[in-house]
Design a protein around this motif. Structure first.
Motif, PDB file in Angstrom:
ATOM      1  N   THR A 153       2.987 -14.421  -6.763  1.00  0.00           N
ATOM      2  CA  THR A 153       3.720 -13.157  -6.701  1.00  0.00           C
ATOM      3  C   THR A 153       2.732 -12.006  -6.794  1.00  0.00           C
ATOM      4  OG1 THR A 153       5.632 -14.174  -7.777  1.00  0.00           O
ATOM      5  CG2 THR A 153       5.515 -11.766  -7.772  1.00  0.00           C
ATOM      6  N   PRO A 154       2.670 -11.165  -5.778  1.00  0.00           N
ATOM      7  CA  PRO A 154       1.626 -10.132  -5.757  1.00  0.00           C
ATOM      8  C   PRO A 154       1.967  -8.946  -6.658  1.00  0.00           C
ATOM      9  CG  PRO A 154       2.966  -9.976  -3.788  1.00  0.00           C
ATOM     10  CD  PRO A 154       3.469 -11.170  -4.538  1.00  0.00           C
ATOM     11  N   PRO A 155       0.991  -8.441  -7.383  1.00  0.00           N
ATOM     12  CA  PRO A 155       1.167  -7.158  -8.081  1.00  0.00           C
ATOM     13  C   PRO A 155       1.131  -6.016  -7.069  1.00  0.00           C
ATOM     14  CG  PRO A 155      -1.079  -7.941  -8.346  1.00  0.00           C
ATOM     15  CD  PRO A 155      -0.348  -9.011  -7.594  1.00  0.00           C
ATOM     16  N   ASP A 156       1.624  -4.843  -7.461  1.00  0.00           N
ATOM     17  CA  ASP A 156       1.678  -3.710  -6.545  1.00  0.00           C
ATOM     18  C   ASP A 156       0.272  -3.245  -6.191  1.00  0.00           C
ATOM     19  OD1 ASP A 156       4.392  -3.747  -6.498  1.00  0.00           O
ATOM     20  OD2 ASP A 156       4.652  -2.210  -8.043  1.00  0.00           O
ATOM     21  N   GLY A 157       0.108  -2.847  -4.934  1.00  0.00           N
ATOM     22  CA  GLY A 157      -1.179  -2.321  -4.482  1.00  0.00           C
ATOM     23  C   GLY A 157      -1.110  -1.952  -3.017  1.00  0.00           C
ATOM     24  N   VAL A 158      -1.450  -0.694  -2.685  1.00  0.00           N
ATOM     25  CA  VAL A 158      -1.400  -0.233  -1.302  1.00  0.00           C
ATOM     26  C   VAL A 158      -2.745  -0.493  -0.629  1.00  0.00           C
ATOM     27  CG1 VAL A 158       0.303   1.541  -1.832  1.00  0.00           C
ATOM     28  CG2 VAL A 158      -2.139   2.104  -1.943  1.00  0.00           C
ATOM     29  N   LEU A 159      -2.769  -0.318   0.687  1.00  0.00           N
ATOM     30  CA  LEU A 159      -4.002  -0.497   1.445  1.00  0.00           C
ATOM     31  C   LEU A 159      -5.106   0.412   0.907  1.00  0.00           C
ATOM     32  CD1 LEU A 159      -2.648  -0.594   5.108  1.00  0.00           C
ATOM     33  CD2 LEU A 159      -3.763  -2.484   3.915  1.00  0.00           C
TER      34      LEU A 159
END
Length: 480
Positions: free
Chosen positions: A389-395
């Motif tokens: 499950t990925p933690p939040d993070g933008v490009l």
């Protein structure tokens, strides 16, 4: 030296009509085919290869038009005088049409200079070519150099002198200035006409306006040179990109076991592979890295920057160097991603990138990780696989001051982690990444001897010939 033309030589007879008709038909068909290719040619001014192809097609059409007109003259033989007023009007109409369209008939004229009587005769087409009014009359050989470029006058004078004195044929090109100021390039061919005593009686010449032909040839040369320069630049850039990529990516091949000193059991068995695109000229900004940290932990990362060539690989080198430095300094994955985002956002050459950064502690078998718009690592355990499950993070580089969450997962002996860039699971940019094919490899991973064998399995499955983008994959197996 070719034989002189004698005044009493019989006129040549035209070839048989059937043979010439067949050649005319083939020429027209070929001209149509070339014209079709020309219409389909790329006309983008930023595409040097397309401009070169278009110029070659234009030049070919010029040659085929000239060939067709020559064959037509062979078929018809010498022109006949109009039989009546209707023929006069028709001939005048065709002459006007030839002048408007620039056909071969309006680009070829003839002249004869009689040395015995000083008479000069020009064809109507020659008056048109040189932009001279028939009322002004034809020009003598002494007057002709006055309308020739100064740089070309010596050549014209030498050729005429050699023709009149030594009986040599004339074959040369000159730039002439018309009365309206337009410059035309003409090709003159001629020979002396000898009388029965062998003396030069007159000189005749055929003058062809080759301005458009030379312009087409010049365009071909210029576009070819431009294309060659572009290709040389592309080859140089490709070589630099490859050298930079090879210098930046980890030098190790095969498997890498942590700890590197071999003191104690293997805590982590790592193997990785770079998959190039089908177009080997497109070197992208994909990377993978595995690094043993001073604390005894291990750094695992993969990422991808937008673009190709030296720009992408140089940005990748900058980003990967910063990542290694901050990881060695003890910065955790979440804050580390924030620093990388700021670095990319403030770079002289802004770019976007995705990445995943993992920090593995062999003492607690804990994996701390963060991601920036990147596919999550895949965890394989007991013959099955799932995406973490990925933690939040933008490009990276998408926005200033972005925060990146950090996640942790407890790993078990023989667990397998697969990190990859999105180019691995899709053939082209229009497709969505499909991790299902990777997860379906779980049974084969479970039977693999080491991480390197798992990487070979991935390459066998995803190393398609038609891949449009490059990709990276990294496999890490947890030791017991």
């Amino acid at each position: 030296m070719p034989s002189h033309v004698f005044a009493d030589r019989p006129a040549p007879q035209p070839p048989e009509r059937g043979t010439v008709d067949a050649l005319i038909t083939r020429t027209r068909r070929l001209r149509g085919d070339v014209d079709a290719v020309r219409r389909d040619a790329v006309t983008d001014e930023d595409d040097p290869q397309g401009r070169w192809q278009r110029a070659l097609c234009d030049l070919a059409v010029h040659h085929l038009d000239d060939l067709g007109a020559h064959l037509g003259q062979l078929k018809e033989g010498l022109p006949q005088e109009p039989l009546d007023a209707f023929d006069d009007e028709l001939a005048e109409h065709e002459a006007d049409h030839a002048q408007q369209t620039g056909s071969l008939l309006s680009r070829v004229g003839s002249a004869e200079w009689n040395l015995l009587t000083d008479e000069v005769s020009w064809s109507e087409e020659l008056f048109q070519i040189l932009g001279r009014s028939p009322q002004s009359g034809p020009m003598s050989l002494d007057e002709l150099p006055s309308i020739v470029f100064a740089e070309d006058q010596a050549l014209l004078t030498a050729l005429v002198t050699d023709c009149l004195v030594d009986g040599r044929p004339i074959d040369g090109e000159f730039r002439m200035v018309r009365a309206d100021g337009r410059v035309r390039t003409v090709h003159m061919m001629g020979e002396p006409v000898l009388d029965s005593g062998g003396s030069t009686a007159s000189m005749w010449a055929v003058v062809r306006d080759v301005s458009e032909l030379r312009r087409s040839q010049r365009t071909v040369r210029e576009t070819r040179d431009s294309l060659q320069r572009r290709q040389h630049f592309a080859q140089t850039e490709h070589r630099l990109a490859v050298e930079l990529q090879e210098a930046v990516l980890p030098p190790w091949r095969g498997s890498l076991q942590f700890p590197l000193d071999g003191d104690g059991p293997t805590a982590l068995d790592v193997s990785a592979h770079y998959l190039p695109s089908a177009n080997s000229a497109l070197i992208g900004g994909d990377w993978y890295d595995a690094l043993q940290l001073p604390s005894g932990e291990s750094l695992l990362s993969v990422g991808d920057l937008t673009g190709h060539g030296v720009t992408a690989t140089s940005a990748m080198a900058m980003l990967l160097g910063a990542l290694r430095g901050m990881a060695v300094a003890g910065i955790r994955p979440g804050p580390l991603m924030a620093h990388l985002n700021q670095l990319l956002d403030s770079s002289v050459q802004p770019a976007l990138g995705s990445a995943v950064c993992c920090r593995y502690d062999p003492a607690s078998r804990t994996l701390s990780w963060a991601q920036a718009g990147h596919p999550a690592p895949l965890l394989f355990r007991n013959g099955t696989g799932r995406a973490l499950t990925p933690p939040d993070g933008v490009l990276l580089g998408a926005t200033s001051g972005a925060d990146y969450e950090q996640a942790e997962v407890q790993l078990l002996p023989d667990d397998l982690l697969v990190l990859h860039t999105d180019g691995l699971t899709r053939r082209n940019a229009a497709e969505e990444g499909d991790t299902g094919r990777l997860l379906a490899l779980a049974p084969r991973f479970a039977g693999a001897r080491d991480a390197q064998e798992c990487v070979r399995t991935v390459v066998e499955e995803f190393g398609e010939v038609g891949r449009e983008d490059d990709a990276c994959v990294m496999v890490a197996r947890i030791g017991s």
